[in-house]
Each structure stands twice: as C-alpha cells, then as structure tokens.
Scaffold this active site. Structure first.
Site, mmCIF file in Angstrom:
data_model
loop_
_atom_site.group_PDB
_atom_site.id
_atom_site.type_symbol
_atom_site.label_atom_id
_atom_site.label_comp_id
_atom_site.label_asym_id
_atom_site.label_seq_id
_atom_site.Cartn_x
_atom_site.Cartn_y
_atom_site.Cartn_z
ATOM 1 N N PRO A 57 -24.440 -11.742 -7.070
ATOM 2 C CA PRO A 57 -24.757 -10.373 -6.662
ATOM 3 C C PRO A 57 -25.698 -9.675 -7.650
ATOM 4 O O PRO A 57 -25.378 -9.499 -8.818
ATOM 5 C CB PRO A 57 -23.388 -9.679 -6.642
ATOM 6 C CG PRO A 57 -22.386 -10.783 -6.628
ATOM 7 C CD PRO A 57 -23.020 -11.910 -7.358
ATOM 8 N N GLU A 58 -26.865 -9.317 -7.160
ATOM 9 C CA GLU A 58 -27.809 -8.504 -7.915
ATOM 10 C C GLU A 58 -27.881 -7.152 -7.209
ATOM 11 O O GLU A 58 -27.061 -6.866 -6.336
ATOM 12 C CB GLU A 58 -29.178 -9.202 -7.966
ATOM 13 C CG GLU A 58 -29.072 -10.635 -8.507
ATOM 14 C CD GLU A 58 -30.388 -11.385 -8.537
ATOM 15 O OE1 GLU A 58 -31.441 -10.740 -8.667
ATOM 16 O OE2 GLU A 58 -30.363 -12.616 -8.419
#
Length: 267
Positions: free
Chosen positions: A2-3
């Site tokens: 997750p960015e």
DNA sequence: CGCAGCGCCTGAAGGC
DNA sequence: TGCCTTCAGGCGCTGC
C-alpha cells in the site's frame, strides 16, 4: 504494497463506515507495533484522514489513531470478530461492527497519539508535503531533492521530498519523467517533469482503486485495477511502451528497480 | 545530522 | 512430493 493511492482508496471507503462511530473496545497483537490498539477505545471518530501512506483517524478526545499498512496490511469491516490468525488488531464500534487490521507479515504499525505528536512515528513526522500541496512547485521539489546526495529513487522512498511514494509509483514516475533512478542530482527541468509524473501516476492509481500485485485489497475486499496500467514496474524484459527498448531490472540501494535504458539514460 | 546497514516477518517460488 | 533456501520490501533503529 500500500502506497498513497492504495491508502487513499482505503480512506475513501472507510470514511462513511466509521465516521461518527464510537470505539467501544479494542485489541492489539502483543507485538509493540500493534499493542497500542486498545488505547483508542472510548472516543468517537471525528475525521478519517491520510498523510502520505499513513491513515489518520481523528478522535474526539484530541487524540489520533494512526494506521500504517506496511507491506501486507488490509483494513476491513466485519459483523463480528473472526478466527483469521493474521488479524493483528480490531476495534468494536458502537453499532457492533468490527474494524479489523489484517497484516500477514506484520510490517504495519499502529499508533495512538495526541493529535500531531508524531515522535513515535518519525517517518510521518519528517515526511514532505502531499503531492498536490498547492505550495509545492517544481522548484520546491528540486530544492528538497538537493538536500540529500542519495539516489533520486532512494530519496523518493524516504518520504522526505514528497509524501506517499513507494517502490511501484517511484519506478513509474521516474520512467515517465525520463530520469535514471540512480542519479544523485536532478536538473530543474527534470524536477519539473518528475513532479508532473508523480502527480499523474498517483492520480491514476487512485482513479483505478490502487495497484494489487498480491496482497492489497480495498475495504470491500476487492483488488485494485492499476496493475493493468503499469508501464514500467514489474515489466523487466518487456519492451518499453514509449521507445520499444527492453526494460531492465536492477537493484538500487536494496530495492528492486525497473527502468528503460533508453528513456532513462545514465549521465 | 545524514545515511548505510540491519532486522523485522512470512508466504511464494525455485532448486534439488 | 517434500524439504530447504532465497526473495520481497517499508520503516524503525543503531552506529559511524
């Protein structure tokens, strides 16, 4: 992994589900990364925000519940607790639903802090502006990148020049901007192209509900669609979509990296 | 203060 | 088939 686009997708889905709800009870895995989860019990969730890759829930007692998803973190709502052994924290909300953090590799992290006091989360405390901060222009990005002589990709991953960029979107943005990831300096023109490229790839990631390579899921449990749109990351050995040259994989400061030898030449 | 190096984790994939 | 090794990687911490 997750960015910013994945965390923003989660934030948008979570907001209507938890806003205004009181946290009745909490539990956290005994590891120090998750054990503070029960401290969030008591107050009501006032706001569901995000800074970089950090989800920031404002509580109405002046504190914040911070969630970082690490590599494999997933947030989801359940009607009751389940037996999934990878659940690292949960919070029972006032209507009985349970907000769960599932994180197989335990690279995620939870913090319950006084609002804005991030000494226990140094990367959050020190990270650069949001990519769409109106006060950030290419000159500002150039100045921020000039503060360090580390490689430009490594700088982006540090969160210090700009918040929210991880390995996928760093490779994508540098490819679009035509900048070799191992460069230690960038020109003003390159900084201008990089800012445009960063904003583009992050916006596209959000529009597509994030990139799912393996673990990432939305709050609804669905994969994102942005993996279908990647032009560079994970495509080593395939032809560059811009020039046809074969994309090349390397390791830069211990991070797997893909770049185009023609579009992103070494100096 | 900056930064390189290390450790944390566990499932998947590859070698034999 | 099954055992073993290697790999992936964001971030906090340590020590130079």
């Amino acid at each position: 992994m997750p960015e910013l686009p994945e965390v923003e997708t989660v934030r948008r889905q979570l907001e209507p589900l938890v806003l205004g709800r009181r946290i009745v009870e909490g539990w956290g895995h005994p590891s120090a990364k998750f054990s503070s989860a029960p401290l969030a019990a008591g107050p009501t969730i006032d706001a569901v925000g995000r800074r970089g890759k950090y989800l920031v829930l404002d509580l109405d007692d002046g504190r914040q519940l911070i969630v970082h998803l690490g590599m494999t973190g997933q947030l989801r709502m359940r009607p009751s607790p389940d037996l999934d052994p990878h659940v690292r924290a949960w919070w029972v909300l006032d209507h009985g639903d349970v907000l769960e953090l599932r994180d197989v590799r335990r690279f995620g992290r939870i913090g319950v802090v006084q609002a804005g006091e991030y000494a226990t989360l140094p990367t959050l405390a020190a990270q650069g502006p949001e990519p769409w901060d109106p006060s950030l222009d290419h000159g500002g990005l150039w100045t921020r990148l000039r503060r360090s002589r580390a490689r430009v990709k490594t700088q982006l991953l540090s969160q210090r020049p700009i918040a929210g960029v991880g390995n996928i979107y760093a490779d994508e943005a540098l490819w679009r901007a035509g900048i070799h990831p191992a460069h230690r300096t960038v020109t003003h023109a390159e900084a201008a192209r990089l800012l445009v490229a960063l904003r583009h790839v992050l916006e596209q990631g959000i529009a597509n509900g994030g990139t799912t390579l393996r673990d990432y899921r939305t709050v609804e449990g669905r994969p994102g669609r942005n993996q279908l749109e990647l032009g560079c990351y994970g495509r080593a050995g395939l032809p560059c979509g811009r020039c046809g040259q074969e994309l090349r994989r390397s390791v830069i400061d211990a991070r797997g990296t893909t770049h185009c030898p023609r579009c992103q030449p070494p100096r």
